[in-house]
Design an enzyme around this catalytic site. Structure first.
Site, short mmCIF file in Angstrom:
data_model
loop_
_atom_site.label_atom_id
_atom_site.label_comp_id
_atom_site.label_asym_id
_atom_site.label_seq_id
_atom_site.Cartn_x
_atom_site.Cartn_y
_atom_site.Cartn_z
N ALA A 97 0.81 -1.21 0.00
CA ALA A 97 0.00 0.00 0.00
C ALA A 97 0.85 1.27 0.00
CB ALA A 97 -0.94 0.01 1.21
N LYS A 98 2.13 1.15 0.34
CA LYS A 98 3.09 2.25 0.31
C LYS A 98 2.55 3.50 1.00
CE LYS A 98 5.35 0.61 -3.91
NZ LYS A 98 4.44 -0.50 -4.27
N ARG A 99 2.03 3.31 2.20
CA ARG A 99 1.48 4.43 2.94
C ARG A 99 2.60 5.26 3.58
NH1 ARG A 99 -2.55 2.97 0.19
NH2 ARG A 99 -4.57 2.61 1.16
#
EC number: 4.1.1.23
Length: 280
Positions: A97-99
């Site tokens: 999700a590369k938050r």
């Protein structure tokens, strides 16, 4: 502290199932290649087929959240089911999700994926440190509490990443080197492997200028469709190659929808990785 942190569970899974992470990336062109519609029905059939074929045999499955989010709430419901069924079959789930954010917003992202009773609870999460490594502290703390892991973007394979990751700080170190050093500190003393990993592209060539010895896993995208092969891993990762988690997505998924073909493709990549990497 959780008695079974992610790093230890990852080591066990790779020893038992082979050192491979397979992405679940239901983008429109791949759905079409499988003869599926670019709709919620196609998303459901694709995701279930991948889980049914691979979740009981690969170490890690990595759903790319964006490809589910684009279908709105129904897509998120499919993602929840995909995560639940993959974990039930024994695969570790890495949510891609590369938050990355600050303060309460980063805390909310962490609770979405790393809180044990959350609908999207996963074993690990990809995160971005480019609001400053310290902005990740809520995710680091909750991951440690929940026995989960993080994979922090450090040296990514996309060419645009270099303008930030290779930038030189006032102390002479690059941004990427600083991220790696912070991860090494998070993993200090962990055995057999820390739970806080880095994303380092398998397509980047010789990385001997960087200290990849972070005592944590190194997620290595780029194998297969992006051109890297398992044989490239020792050259790219050097002494840290034993901690690499090679990631293959299209290289396996394009073998579908036939389940036996998916399994054969995953087995082939896992065997090639075993042949290229030293034993842990």
């Amino acid at each position: 502290m959780n008695p079974h942190p992610f790093g230890a569970r990852l080591c066990r899974a790779m020893d038992e199932r082979g050192p491979l992470c397979v992405g679940i990336d239901p983008h429109a062109s791949l759905l079409a290649d499988w003869g599926l519609g670019d709709d919620i029905g196609g998303l459901e059939r694709f995701s279930r087929a991948v889980v049914d074929a691979l979740a009981d045999r690969v170490a890690v499955l990595k759903p790319q959240s964006a490809f589910f989010e684009r279908f709105g709430s129904r897509g998120i419901a499919v993602l929840e089911k995909t995560v639940e069924e993959a974990r039930a079959a024994g695969a570790l789930v890495l949510m891609d999700a590369k938050r990355g954010d600050i303060g309460s917003t980063m805390s909310a992202y962490a609770e979405t994926f790393l809180r044990k009773d959350a609908p999207l609870f996963a074993d690990a999460l990809t995160v971005s440190p480019y609001l400053g490594y310290g902005s990740l502290r809520p995710a680091v703390d909750l991951a440690r509490q929940s026995g989960c892991g993080l994979f922090v973007l450090a040296l990514t394979s996309n060419p645009e990443g270099a303008e930030i990751q290779h930038a030189v700080r006032s102390d002479g170190s690059t941004v990427a080197a600083t991220v790696l050093a912070r991860l090494a500190a998070e993993n200090a003393g962990a055995d057999p492997l820390g739970s806080f990993g880095a994303v380092v592209g398998a397509t980047l060539g010789d990385l001997s200028a960087y200290d990849l010895g972070i005592n944590g896993p190194l997620l290595a995208p780029g194998i297969g469709a992006q051109g890297a092969t398992p044989r490239d891993l020792p050259e790219v990762f050097g002494a840290a190659v034993r901690n690499v988690v090679p990631n293959v997505s299209r290289g396996v998924l394009r073998a579908g929808p036939d389940p036996s073909a998916l399994r054969s493709a995953a087995t082939r990549f896992a065997d090639e990785v075993r042949a290229a990497l030293p034993s842990r």
